[in-house]
Design a protein around this motif. Structure first.
Motif, short mmCIF file in Angstrom:
data_model
loop_
_atom_site.label_atom_id
_atom_site.label_comp_id
_atom_site.label_asym_id
_atom_site.label_seq_id
_atom_site.Cartn_x
_atom_site.Cartn_y
_atom_site.Cartn_z
N VAL A 12 53.24 1.27 -50.42
CA VAL A 12 52.96 0.30 -49.37
C VAL A 12 52.75 -1.06 -50.01
N GLN A 13 53.09 -2.11 -49.28
CA GLN A 13 52.87 -3.46 -49.78
C GLN A 13 51.40 -3.85 -49.64
N PRO A 14 50.94 -4.77 -50.47
CA PRO A 14 49.57 -5.28 -50.31
C PRO A 14 49.35 -5.78 -48.89
N GLY A 15 48.21 -5.42 -48.35
CA GLY A 15 47.90 -5.78 -46.97
C GLY A 15 48.33 -4.74 -45.96
N GLY A 16 49.10 -3.77 -46.40
CA GLY A 16 49.60 -2.74 -45.50
C GLY A 16 48.61 -1.62 -45.28
N SER A 17 49.06 -0.59 -44.56
CA SER A 17 48.21 0.54 -44.18
C SER A 17 48.89 1.86 -44.51
N LEU A 18 48.07 2.83 -44.78
CA LEU A 18 48.51 4.22 -44.95
C LEU A 18 47.45 5.12 -44.36
N ARG A 19 47.89 6.30 -43.95
CA ARG A 19 46.96 7.30 -43.46
C ARG A 19 47.17 8.58 -44.25
N LEU A 20 46.10 9.04 -44.87
CA LEU A 20 46.12 10.30 -45.61
C LEU A 20 45.51 11.40 -44.74
N SER A 21 46.09 12.58 -44.85
CA SER A 21 45.56 13.72 -44.13
C SER A 21 45.38 14.89 -45.09
N CYS A 22 44.40 15.72 -44.79
CA CYS A 22 44.14 16.90 -45.61
C CYS A 22 43.75 18.05 -44.70
N ALA A 23 44.35 19.20 -44.94
CA ALA A 23 44.03 20.39 -44.17
C ALA A 23 43.54 21.48 -45.11
N ALA A 24 42.42 22.06 -44.77
CA ALA A 24 41.87 23.17 -45.54
C ALA A 24 42.20 24.48 -44.84
N ASN A 76 39.50 22.00 -39.46
CA ASN A 76 39.25 21.89 -40.91
C ASN A 76 40.14 20.83 -41.56
N THR A 77 40.20 19.69 -40.92
CA THR A 77 41.01 18.60 -41.44
C THR A 77 40.16 17.35 -41.64
N VAL A 78 40.61 16.51 -42.54
CA VAL A 78 39.99 15.22 -42.77
C VAL A 78 41.09 14.20 -42.99
N ASP A 79 40.94 13.04 -42.38
CA ASP A 79 41.91 11.96 -42.50
C ASP A 79 41.23 10.73 -43.12
N LEU A 80 42.06 9.92 -43.75
CA LEU A 80 41.58 8.65 -44.29
C LEU A 80 42.56 7.57 -43.86
N GLN A 81 42.12 6.70 -42.98
CA GLN A 81 42.92 5.56 -42.56
C GLN A 81 42.61 4.40 -43.51
N MET A 82 43.64 3.93 -44.19
CA MET A 82 43.47 2.88 -45.18
C MET A 82 44.19 1.63 -44.71
N ASN A 83 43.44 0.58 -44.47
CA ASN A 83 43.99 -0.70 -44.03
C ASN A 83 43.75 -1.77 -45.08
N SER A 84 44.49 -2.85 -44.97
CA SER A 84 44.33 -3.98 -45.89
C SER A 84 44.35 -3.53 -47.34
N LEU A 85 45.33 -2.73 -47.66
CA LEU A 85 45.39 -2.15 -49.00
C LEU A 85 45.62 -3.20 -50.06
N LYS A 86 45.00 -2.99 -51.20
CA LYS A 86 45.08 -3.90 -52.34
C LYS A 86 45.72 -3.17 -53.52
N PRO A 87 46.28 -3.90 -54.45
CA PRO A 87 46.86 -3.25 -55.63
C PRO A 87 45.86 -2.35 -56.36
N GLU A 88 44.60 -2.74 -56.33
CA GLU A 88 43.58 -1.94 -57.02
C GLU A 88 43.24 -0.65 -56.28
N ASP A 89 43.78 -0.44 -55.09
CA ASP A 89 43.61 0.83 -54.39
C ASP A 89 44.61 1.88 -54.86
N ALA A 90 45.60 1.46 -55.64
CA ALA A 90 46.60 2.40 -56.11
C ALA A 90 45.97 3.45 -57.01
N ALA A 91 46.27 4.70 -56.72
CA ALA A 91 45.68 5.82 -57.46
C ALA A 91 46.24 7.12 -56.90
N VAL A 92 45.89 8.20 -57.56
CA VAL A 92 46.09 9.52 -56.97
C VAL A 92 44.85 9.83 -56.15
#
Length: 121
Positions: A12-24, A76-92
């Motif tokens: 994603v570009q800086p300033g963009g958004s992503l949504r992570l999902s996890c299911a147990a 049994n799910t958890v989501d993470l909505q990530m907005n205004s992403l910055k280069p320093e948010d890059a990670a696993v």
């Protein structure tokens, strides 16, 4: 076998958004806490956000106001909505669950396999 499976990572570009999902899934009696941690190259794994069974959320200072965590206890799910992403948010990003797998058993930590988030123009 208990599994936590993440989805939603990507580029994603800086300033963009992503949504992570996890299911147990698997032998789950109760999930006490669910959340997300991340690890960038050369750095230690760090807390991003967690949410309790009752819905109480905790965020790292670096993501407060930009990220929102939510969970569905029935699924049994958890989501993470990530907005205004910055280069320093890059990670696993790793899904985390503090999970009870049987009556009278203590809760144990479980982890997903990780999903890559890249923030770059």
């Amino acid at each position: 076998q208990l599994q936590l499976v993440e989805s939603g990572g990507g580029l994603v570009q800086p300033g963009g958004s992503l949504r992570l999902s996890c299911a147990a899934s698997g032998s789950i009696t109760r999930i006490v806490d669910m959340g997300w941690y991340r690890q960038a190259p050369g750095k230690q794994r760090e807390l991003v956000a967690t949410v309790s069974y009752g819905g109480s959320a905790n965020y790292a200072d670096s993501v407060q106001g930009r990220f929102t965590i939510s969970r569905d206890n029935a699924k049994n799910t958890v989501d993470l909505q990530m907005n205004s992403l910055k280069p320093e948010d890059a990670a696993v990003y790793y899904c985390y669950g503090k999970i009870v797998t049987g009556w009278f058993k203590p809760a144990e930590d479980h982890w997903g396999q990780g999903t890559q988030v890249t923030v770059s123009s």
